[in-house]
Motif scaffolding. Structure first.
Motif, mmCIF file in Angstrom:
data_model
loop_
_atom_site.group_PDB
_atom_site.id
_atom_site.type_symbol
_atom_site.label_atom_id
_atom_site.label_comp_id
_atom_site.label_asym_id
_atom_site.label_seq_id
_atom_site.Cartn_x
_atom_site.Cartn_y
_atom_site.Cartn_z
ATOM 1 N N GLY A 178 0.806 -1.215 0.000
ATOM 2 C CA GLY A 178 0.000 0.000 0.000
ATOM 3 C C GLY A 178 0.838 1.263 0.000
ATOM 4 O O GLY A 178 0.316 2.358 0.198
ATOM 5 N N LYS A 179 2.167 1.134 -0.199
ATOM 6 C CA LYS A 179 3.000 2.318 -0.157
ATOM 7 C C LYS A 179 4.072 2.323 -1.249
ATOM 8 O O LYS A 179 4.134 3.248 -2.054
ATOM 9 C CB LYS A 179 3.651 2.419 1.217
ATOM 10 N N THR A 180 4.916 1.316 -1.269
ATOM 11 C CA THR A 180 5.981 1.336 -2.284
ATOM 12 C C THR A 180 5.887 0.161 -3.259
ATOM 13 O O THR A 180 6.850 -0.154 -3.921
ATOM 14 C CB THR A 180 7.377 1.307 -1.622
ATOM 15 N N ASN A 181 4.725 -0.469 -3.343
ATOM 16 C CA ASN A 181 4.543 -1.512 -4.347
ATOM 17 C C ASN A 181 3.953 -0.906 -5.613
ATOM 18 O O ASN A 181 2.858 -0.349 -5.569
ATOM 19 C CB ASN A 181 3.597 -2.602 -3.826
ATOM 20 N N THR A 182 4.665 -1.003 -6.742
ATOM 21 C CA THR A 182 4.066 -0.589 -8.008
ATOM 22 C C THR A 182 3.145 -1.710 -8.476
ATOM 23 O O THR A 182 3.096 -2.785 -7.864
ATOM 24 C CB THR A 182 5.134 -0.341 -9.078
ATOM 25 N N LEU A 183 2.439 -1.473 -9.555
ATOM 26 C CA LEU A 183 1.463 -2.464 -10.014
ATOM 27 C C LEU A 183 2.106 -3.836 -10.279
ATOM 28 O O LEU A 183 1.607 -4.851 -9.788
ATOM 29 C CB LEU A 183 0.740 -1.930 -11.256
ATOM 30 N N PRO A 184 3.224 -3.901 -11.008
ATOM 31 C CA PRO A 184 3.843 -5.225 -11.215
ATOM 32 C C PRO A 184 4.256 -5.884 -9.889
ATOM 33 O O PRO A 184 4.102 -7.096 -9.734
ATOM 34 C CB PRO A 184 5.075 -4.922 -12.059
ATOM 35 N N LEU A 185 4.751 -5.109 -8.940
ATOM 36 C CA LEU A 185 5.151 -5.681 -7.646
ATOM 37 C C LEU A 185 3.928 -6.144 -6.861
ATOM 38 O O LEU A 185 3.954 -7.173 -6.191
ATOM 39 C CB LEU A 185 5.929 -4.653 -6.816
ATOM 40 N N HIS A 186 2.853 -5.361 -6.951
ATOM 41 C CA HIS A 186 1.611 -5.719 -6.261
ATOM 42 C C HIS A 186 1.072 -7.046 -6.805
ATOM 43 O O HIS A 186 0.570 -7.881 -6.049
ATOM 44 C CB HIS A 186 0.579 -4.610 -6.440
ATOM 45 N N ILE A 187 1.204 -7.242 -8.104
ATOM 46 C CA ILE A 187 0.749 -8.498 -8.717
ATOM 47 C C ILE A 187 1.542 -9.661 -8.135
ATOM 48 O O ILE A 187 0.980 -10.704 -7.785
ATOM 49 C CB ILE A 187 0.913 -8.442 -10.250
ATOM 50 N N GLU A 188 2.849 -9.484 -7.977
ATOM 51 C CA GLU A 188 3.672 -10.555 -7.411
ATOM 52 C C GLU A 188 3.241 -10.860 -5.975
ATOM 53 O O GLU A 188 3.135 -12.019 -5.581
ATOM 54 C CB GLU A 188 5.153 -10.163 -7.439
ATOM 55 N N VAL A 189 3.003 -9.792 -5.194
ATOM 56 C CA VAL A 189 2.578 -9.989 -3.802
ATOM 57 C C VAL A 189 1.284 -10.802 -3.750
ATOM 58 O O VAL A 189 1.178 -11.785 -3.013
ATOM 59 C CB VAL A 189 2.386 -8.628 -3.097
ATOM 60 N N LEU A 190 0.300 -10.399 -4.563
ATOM 61 C CA LEU A 190 -0.981 -11.112 -4.568
ATOM 62 C C LEU A 190 -0.781 -12.566 -4.958
ATOM 63 O O LEU A 190 -1.354 -13.473 -4.364
ATOM 64 C CB LEU A 190 -1.957 -10.436 -5.544
ATOM 65 N N TYR A 191 0.044 -12.790 -5.949
ATOM 66 C CA TYR A 191 0.296 -14.150 -6.419
ATOM 67 C C TYR A 191 0.893 -14.985 -5.283
ATOM 68 O O TYR A 191 0.512 -16.121 -5.060
ATOM 69 C CB TYR A 191 1.236 -14.117 -7.622
ATOM 70 N N ASN A 192 1.844 -14.389 -4.560
ATOM 71 C CA ASN A 192 2.499 -15.102 -3.465
ATOM 72 C C ASN A 192 1.576 -15.316 -2.271
ATOM 73 O O ASN A 192 1.876 -16.094 -1.383
ATOM 74 C CB ASN A 192 3.740 -14.341 -3.001
#
Lengths: 279, 335
Positions: A225-239
């Motif tokens: 919610g702070k330093t995750n860009t969209l591609p990084l956010h996708i990785e987080v959700l996937y994990n």
């Protein structure tokens, strides 16, 4: 048949080649894109829109847009200046500049991220000075912008250099002879000549700026919610096993790619028409 | 055109200036930098603690989370990630932060009860449903045709626990014969097709991509696989494993700078309360409080466990012997 075909292959060979090309295209390009959309909608539109509406996703979108909004204009100005210098002037170190522009293409994105950590990290060259002044660069927006700028450096310049090289500097010389100032010449002659190529370069630059993963991942710190860009956010959700949500956000990037492709095609068509009209 | 270009440069400058902003020092946010498999646990803990804080102080506390391989996360904090608390996979990683920076004192582990580890876990073997390869213990992992999935001990804390658990079994099996232990470890890592960066990475490789026959995993991660992918895997308890104590600590210098020292300390102390210990049990960690463990819906079985302090001489020694450059891990994966 009245007109002769340029190719000498028989029809079956031609069809075979076309089928092969289409097969490879659909296998490697169309199928993955389709999979993204199918996975995203697997659990229904409710889950899909909830994923896009979550605060973490909205913040990721905002961060991605901000990073692109800063890095694309910067690289546009830089790209035009670099292409101008390289194509309209002969100077010592020109070849070196040309290869330097390509550097970000040659360097692995991980390195592109790590160099900023080496420079601005707490243990880096400027780390102590930055800490003293309470300025945070790495693991904050500035670091993400720096990494994005570095990675998307060459797109505009690379697009313009061949174009400006082909056009030569005759028209500019004529303008100067007729008494145009530098700015007038740029605005009235150079810019109109390169504008479609420029637009194309900006589009590619923007697509990469929004999609960059590797370099940004190194300097992000992955704060949700702070330093995750969209591609990084996708990785987080996937994990986090939220596959539908991950692919829902991936569709945003997918749509961006399709949109860019559409714009690019339009730009190409316009350039073609103008070229045809002139001849 | 000129106006446009001026607007553009003004916009760029403005964005750059706001970008260089300083973090709010009001003490209303707390950044918890954690390792991979704690995502679900801290999602629950954060909500509960924020509620409690709001009731007690009347102010809203926002808790931010960052997750990744434990070693990678420690590296990020050393490089300047503004963590107020770290909740990592092993004491060695927090030691490293204390050693390389002045962010927290060397005796950080004495600041909270139970070596600053509010919950424990262990390492188990996760196999495909029905255990088609007949894996029962560490010795079965070096059989021909068995693929083992584990992350890279250089970046992942869980992987280091995996490695030491396997080592402890081999040490017992071969009566401490160093050459035989090394031979076993070498054969084990020959069976590892890919080393992921973190525990969650390897779980995805095993569960989502269907790669490998055995996953070496945290016990809590193993039960999570069972919940997220029902019918995919079985959990095998080996004859010997290791007591994993994931520690927590306030990054004192950062918390003081952000004005949230009190909240950071209260947050970590909250982990020892009955309420948080029940969440610990719910997410398949082993609570420190025996009575909470006894109440848990899922009773985690007892098994013989070695410990890093008693059997490996503490994390500093284990790290130097096994994982630093030239350690046993480097010898084991040498091509």
């Amino acid at each position: 048949m009245s007109h002769r075909s340029a190719t000498t292959e028989s029809a079956p060979v031609r069809w075979l080649l076309i089928t092969l090309a289409l097969l490879v295209l659909s296998l490697f390009l169309f199928l993955p894109l389709l999979a993204v959309f199918v996975e995203a909608l697997r659990r229904g539109t409710d889950v899909f829109f909830a994923a896009l509406h979550s605060p973490a996703a909205l913040s990721a979108v905002q961060l991605t847009l901000t990073a692109a909004a800063v890095s694309v204009p910067l690289n546009t100005v830089f790209g035009v200046a670099a292409a101008w210098a390289v194509t309209k002037h002969q100077f010592r170190g020109r070849a070196l500049l040309l290869s330097l522009i390509d550097l970000p293409f040659a360097v692995s994105p991980v390195i592109a991220g790590l160099v900023w950590v080496l420079l601005f990290g707490a243990q880096g060259w400027f780390g102590p000075w930055l800490a003293e002044h309470d300025i945070q660069i790495i693991f904050e927006l500035p670091g993400i912008i720096l990494a994005t700028v570095f990675v998307t450096f060459p797109f505009v310049a690379r697009e313009l250099i061949p174009l400006m090289e082909a056009q030569g500097s005759d028209q500019e010389l004529a303008a100067v002879t007729l008494g145009a100032s530098g700015w007038q010449m740029f605005r009235r002659i150079t810019l109109p000549n390169i504008k479609w190529g420029l637009l194309y370069g900006v589009l590619l630059c923007n697509a990469r700026a929004m999609g960059e993963f590797g370099a940004v991942s190194v300097v992000s710190g992955h704060i949700r919610g702070k330093t995750n860009t969209l591609p990084l956010h996708i990785e987080v959700l996937y994990n986090e096993y939220q596959f539908s949500a991950a692919f829902a956000c991936a569709t945003l990037l997918g749509l961006l790619a399709l949109f860019t492709l559409g714009l690019k095609t339009a730009v190409e068509q316009i350039t073609h028409q103008r070229a045809n009209r002139r001849t | 055109m000129k106006v446009l270009s001026h607007c553009l440069s003004a916009l760029t400058l403005a964005l750059l200036l706001t970008a260089c902003g300083k973090r709010a020092t009001s003490g209303s946010t707390l950044l918890n930098v954690s390792y991979d498999p704690t995502r679900e646990l801290y999602a629950d803990v954060n909500v509960a603690f924020a509620n409690q804080w709001h009731t007690a102080h009347g102010t809203t506390l926002k808790i931010e989370q960052s997750h990744g391989g434990s070693g990678k996360q420690a590296r990020a904090v050393i490089d300047g990630l503004q963590a107020d608390v770290v909740t990592l996979a092993l004491a060695g990683d927090i030691d490293e932060i204390a050693r390389q920076t002045k962010l927290l004192p060397g005796d950080w582990q004495a600041k909270l009860p139970s070596h600053s580890a509010p919950y424990t876990s262990t390492i188990v073997l996760v196999v495909r449903k029905g255990n088609p390869k007949g894996i029962k213990d560490w010795g079965d992992l070096v059989k021909d045709g068995v693929q083992v999935i584990t992350p890279n001990p250089k970046t992942s804390g869980g992987a280091r626990w995996n490695y030491l658990a396997a080592w402890a079994w081999a040490a017992k099996e071969f009566n401490g014969d160093q050459a035989q232990i090394l031979a076993y470890m070498t054969r084990l890592f020959k069976n590892v097709p890919v080393l992921g960066t973190g525990a969650r990475d390897s779980t995805s490789t095993f569960a989502k991509q269907g790669k490998g026959d055995v996953l070496l995993a945290w016990e809590n991660e193993a039960y999570l696989i069972d919940r997220e992918f029902p019918g995919l895997a079985d959990i095998i308890y080996p004859s010997l494993s290791i007591l994993a104590e994931p520690p927590v600590a306030v990054v004192e210098a950062n918390a003081a700078k952000h004005g949230c020292s009190e909240a950071a300390r209260a947050y970590l102390e909250f982990l020892y309360t009955d309420e948080a210990q029940a969440m610990v049990a719910k997410h398949f960690y082993r609570p420190r409080k025996a009575e909470i463990a006894a109440q848990a819906t899922l009773r985690l079985p007892e098994l013989p466990m070695v410990s890093v302090d008693a059997d490996f001489g503490g994390w500093a020694k284990a790290q130097a012997t096994h994982f630093n450059d030239g350690g046993t891990f480097d010898q084991v994966i040498k091509p």
